[in-house]
Design an enzyme around this catalytic site. Structure first.
Site, short mmCIF file in Angstrom:
data_model
loop_
_atom_site.label_atom_id
_atom_site.label_comp_id
_atom_site.label_asym_id
_atom_site.label_seq_id
_atom_site.Cartn_x
_atom_site.Cartn_y
_atom_site.Cartn_z
CB THR A 1 -0.98 -0.04 1.19
OG1 THR A 1 -1.94 1.02 1.06
CG2 THR A 1 -0.27 0.06 2.53
CE LYS B 1 -1.65 0.37 -3.59
NZ LYS B 1 -3.07 0.54 -3.96
#
Length: 277
Positions: free
Chosen positions: A64, A68
């Site tokens: 997260t 990413k």
């Protein structure tokens, strides 16, 4: 070997509901495994993954904010879809070492497949990995125009060519009225409104309220479940889709990659009940 485990990594990560989801599915299926959460700062990311490579019990991780995009060069193989999108949200062990894929697109699909989008317009807030996944999904749904609201359009120029088959326009946040004009779908793909993150500015919420009637609003934020973005839409005649739809949708694919079995068939209804009671 010990007990197999997977995890979610990010900074921050304390808000994540992923451990609750995966632990519930492990228990449902009688799998002797675990799923945790680890706060990993940007400067720690490379060393952290190197350490996990050496642990035979580690099955992978969900990725997260803010990793990413930064995680891509640290992997041995990146699936073509994730490479095209430019973002990875799931890392798992594969034949070529550490593999990266993007199950966020499947999560967006779980949230929006029932919405009629063909030939319509969409407005999207954000320019990070989640926004890239949403762009990829929208292009596949034959959306005519995607207005991307970003803090600095000059720094987001690469997003114009991130998808094929759709016209992508870049708009600064202070021109939200023009960006949202005529949109059939409004998406928040930014962390604004998330617990521990800045709230969505009143000027942006005012635009959302003005353009909400007859539209669908989808917020990728799931903590809190009722964000200012969704509240502004709900109060002004929009259909709203909360972030749990995407969270559970992307978790399904990740769970099977980590533990080799799909979640139970009634996964979404049961997990939604677990997370909202």
């Amino acid at each position: 070997m010990g007990r197999p485990f997977a995890e979610v990594i990010g900074d921050p990560v304390a808000h994540s509901r992923s451990p609750m989801i995966h632990k519930a599915w492990l228990a449902d299926l009688g799998i002797d495994g675990d799923y945790g959460a680890a706060r990993v700062t940007p400067s720690q990311l490379a060393d952290y993954l190197a350490g996990r490579r050496a642990d035979p019990d580690w099955r992978g991780c969900n990725v997260t904010l803010p990793h990413k995009q930064a995680v891509l060069p640290l992997l041995d193989h990146v699936d073509p879809n994730a490479r095209r999108i430019g973002a990875v949200n799931c890392v798992y062990r594969g034949a070529q070492g550490l593999h990266g894929c993007n199950s966020d697109v499947g999560g967006v699909a779980a949230a929006l497949d029932c919405v009629d989008l063909r030939g319509g317009r969409a407005a999207l807030i954000g320019a990070g990995g989640a926004a890239r996944a949403a762009l990829d999904y929208l292009a596949g749904r034959e959306v005519d125009r995607i207005a991307l609201l970003v803090r600095d359009p000059a720094k987001a120029e690469d997003l114009r060519s991130a998808v094929a088959g759709a016209r992508v326009e870049l708009w600064p946040m202070d021109r939200c009225d023009g960006a949202m004009s005529g949109a059939r779908l409004l998406i928040n793909a930014s962390p604004m409104g998330m617990e521990g993150a800045p709230a969505m500015p009143p000027s942006l919420l005012a635009c959302v309220a003005a353009h909400a009637p007859g539209t669908t609003l989808f917020d990728m934020v799931y903590n809190p479940l009722e964000t200012g973005f969704l509240a502004a839409g709900r109060a002004n005649g929009a259909a709203v889709v909360d972030g749990l739809a995407m969270l559970i949708g992307q978790a399904r694919a990740a769970f099977q990659l980590f533990f080799g079995r799909p979640p139970p068939e009634d996964a979404e209804a049961r997990i939604r009940a677990l997370l909202t009671t």
